[in-house]
Design an enzyme around this catalytic site. Structure first.
Site, PDB file in Angstrom:
ATOM      1  NE  ARG A   1      48.530  46.532  10.149  1.00 47.52           N
ATOM      2  CZ  ARG A   1      49.611  46.363  10.882  1.00 47.52           C
ATOM      3  NH1 ARG A   1      49.536  46.459  12.195  1.00 47.52           N
ATOM      4  NH2 ARG A   1      50.765  46.103  10.323  1.00 47.52           N
TER       5      ARG A   1
ATOM      6  N   GLY B   1      56.292  40.763   7.810  1.00 53.12           N
ATOM      7  CA  GLY B   1      57.003  39.492   8.027  1.00 53.12           C
ATOM      8  C   GLY B   1      56.375  38.319   7.290  1.00 53.12           C
TER       9      GLY B   1
ATOM     10  N   GLY C   1      57.390  47.042   3.873  1.00 57.32           N
ATOM     11  CA  GLY C   1      57.158  48.371   4.445  1.00 57.32           C
ATOM     12  C   GLY C   1      57.744  49.521   3.660  1.00 57.32           C
TER      13      GLY C   1
ATOM     14  CE  LYS D   1      71.981  45.561   8.421  1.00 48.28           C
ATOM     15  NZ  LYS D   1      71.626  45.277   9.811  1.00 48.28           N
TER      16      LYS D   1
HETATM   17  P1  AMP Z   1      65.217  47.208   4.336  1.00 50.85           P
HETATM   18  O1  AMP Z   1      64.558  47.472   5.661  1.00 50.85           O
HETATM   19  O2  AMP Z   1      66.346  46.254   4.383  1.00 50.85           O
HETATM   20  O3  AMP Z   1      64.205  46.923   3.228  1.00 50.85           O
HETATM   21  O4  AMP Z   1      65.910  48.575   3.935  1.00 50.85           O
HETATM   22  C1  AMP Z   1      65.213  49.769   3.702  1.00 50.85           C
HETATM   23  C2  AMP Z   1      66.154  50.895   3.935  1.00 50.85           C
HETATM   24  O5  AMP Z   1      67.275  50.759   3.080  1.00 50.85           O
HETATM   25  C3  AMP Z   1      65.565  52.255   3.634  1.00 50.85           C
HETATM   26  O6  AMP Z   1      65.340  52.939   4.836  1.00 50.85           O
HETATM   27  C4  AMP Z   1      66.626  52.928   2.778  1.00 50.85           C
HETATM   28  O7  AMP Z   1      66.927  54.223   3.213  1.00 50.85           O
HETATM   29  C5  AMP Z   1      67.832  52.041   2.951  1.00 50.85           C
HETATM   30  N1  AMP Z   1      68.752  52.120   1.816  1.00 50.85           N
HETATM   31  C6  AMP Z   1      68.445  52.051   0.505  1.00 50.85           C
HETATM   32  N2  AMP Z   1      69.541  52.239  -0.247  1.00 50.85           N
HETATM   33  C7  AMP Z   1      70.580  52.440   0.591  1.00 50.85           C
HETATM   34  C8  AMP Z   1      71.964  52.701   0.413  1.00 50.85           C
HETATM   35  N3  AMP Z   1      72.496  52.788  -0.802  1.00 50.85           N
HETATM   36  N4  AMP Z   1      72.716  52.846   1.513  1.00 50.85           N
HETATM   37  C9  AMP Z   1      72.168  52.758   2.748  1.00 50.85           C
HETATM   38  N5  AMP Z   1      70.874  52.517   2.987  1.00 50.85           N
HETATM   39  C10 AMP Z   1      70.081  52.358   1.921  1.00 50.85           C
END
Ligand code: AMP
Length: 396
Positions: free
Chosen positions: A35, A377, A354, A198
């Site tokens: 940064r 964010g 990220g 999610k």
């Molecule tokens: P997010 O912070 O919602 O963008 O999620 C990122 C995280 O999702 C990463 O750390 C991945 O390891 C996790 N991820 C990706 N695919 C899967 C999956 N099939 N099951 C569980 N976690 C996952």
């Protein structure tokens, strides 16, 4: 756009909101100075052009209290090295003493104000605090995209005191120009790849993108909520039961906007959430009850590759598998490689968020995509279609 490129800074005192929220270890050494390095061109532009720079930032979350561990004094030495100009450290960010030092600044000099968040007034967007900050300078530049979604004093309110002298710095300018290419001035076909764990955290982004894209590829943990809603068997895979009933509306929105939603067709499954898990393969909708899907399978890789290769604009946010585990990194790597290939063939690609940024860096593809956003964010809110207060404050 109000940019700094053609502005004459000679003899001007310039208040620059930078993002020096860098990680420090227990000995107060900077563990990642990305940064700070990124902020250098804007600061250099001002001082090389005969202005003096007054830098303001926050570090950490001191919550309105002065705490030595969050002092910006820890970064002065490194900033001096990066700029090749001795940086003066202010005892605070407002007040008589600071005003005096700022008044005495000469052309080409740099002053670093103390952590803005030592004052609760900063995050409250307090009017008087903003006014005091503004009294230090003649010109205001915002170059902190990462905090542009916050209506804080230094990111938003202070801009009102510079009606004819408020500008975007180079980081902001390149973020906005790049985001414009995936949000406004889009070349079609446009494909967005949304992954991660999610649906709940990205449903607004998905809704907004469905009004813009031709293809929406869904991967990662969130895909299973779609698959289950469509009647598939997802075993022990991640699912958000509360969101099952929201999925049909997303398909309706896609249809209305002529967008196609692409889900994985096969799944690499694990017997447990572990890097050493036993691996097996199945169709996406026939995952055995004692297995969980942790990556996309080879048929899905081919399908996604085909869609990506035919795109002129590509946005990627979120990994399509648990790429942190070597056994489940192939899908995410393949998506990264396909995007790199499409970029080589003339597509514009933007990677944001990220985990996808970490993924392309892990697979050494950072230099093979068009733009990597540092937003966090702020980026997510921008993709949701929100107007970010820090950006609106400069534009209005
Ligand atoms: P997010 O912070 O919602 O963008 O999620 C990122 C995280 O999702 C990463 O750390 C991945 O390891 C996790 N991820 C990706 N695919 C899967 C999956 N099939 N099951 C569980 N976690 C996952």
């Amino acid at each position: 756009m109000n940019t700094i490129e053609n502005f004459d800074f000679k003899g001007k005192k310039v208040l620059i909101r930078v993002d020096f929220n860098v990680p420090l270890n227990d000995s107060f050494e900077i563990t990642d100075d990305t940064r700070m390095r990124k902020a250098v061109p804007t600061i250099k532009k001002v001082i090389d052009n005969g202005g003096s720079a007054i830098l303001m930032s926050h570090v950490g979350r001191p919550k309105g209290e002065v705490q030595d561990k969050f002092s910006l004094k820890h970064i002065v030495k490194h900033l001096t090295e990066l700029l090749g100009v001795e940086v003066k450290m202010a005892p605070d960010c407002i007040g008589d003493k600071v005003k005096q030092v700022a008044d005495n600044l000469q052309q080409g000099e740099v002053l670093l104000l103390e952590n803005l968040r030592f004052h609760a007034a900063e995050t409250k967007g307090d009017f008087d605090f903003s006014k005091k900050l503004s009294e230090l300078a003649d010109v205001y530049i915002n170059d902190a995209f990462g905090t542009a979604h916050r209506a804080h004093a230094s990111t938003t309110i202070v801009a009102d005191f510079f009606p004819n002298a408020k500008l975007f710095g180079y980081i902001m300018e390149s973020e906005l120009k790049s985001l414009d290419k995936v949000m406004e001035d889009v070349h079609k076909p446009y494909t967005a790849i949304i992954g991660g764990s999610k649906v709940s955290s990205k449903i607004t982004i998905i809704e907004n993108l469905l009004t813009k894209v031709d293809n929406l590829i869904i991967g990662g943990g969130m895909a299973f909520t779609f698959v289950k809603a469509n009647g598939g068997n997802i075993g022990n895979s991640l699912v958000e039961e509360d969101f099952l009933e929201k999925i049909p509306a997303l398909y309706e929105l896609a249809e209305k906007n002529n967008a196609k939603i692409h889900l994985p067709v096969d799944s690499l499954n694990a017997d447990k959430f572990d890097k050493d898990a036993h691996v097996s393969l199945s169709d996406i909708d026939k995952i055995p009850n004692d297995r969980m899907g942790l990556d996309i399978g080879p048929k899905t890789v081919d399908l996604f590759k085909k869609v990506i290769s035919q795109s002129k604009t590509i946005l990627w946010n979120g990994p399509v598998g648990v790429f942190e585990f070597e056994k489940f990194e192939e899908g995410t790597k393949a998506v990264g490689l396909s995007i790199a290939e499409a970029t080589k063939n003339g597509a514009f690609s933007l990677i944001g968020g990220g985990d996808s940024v970490a993924a392309i860096s892990k697979f050494d593809l950072t230099d093979q995509v068009s733009y990597v956003s540092t937003g966090g964010g702020a980026l997510l809110e921008y993709m949701e279609g929100k107007i970010l207060p820090g950006i609106a404050a400069i534009k209005k």
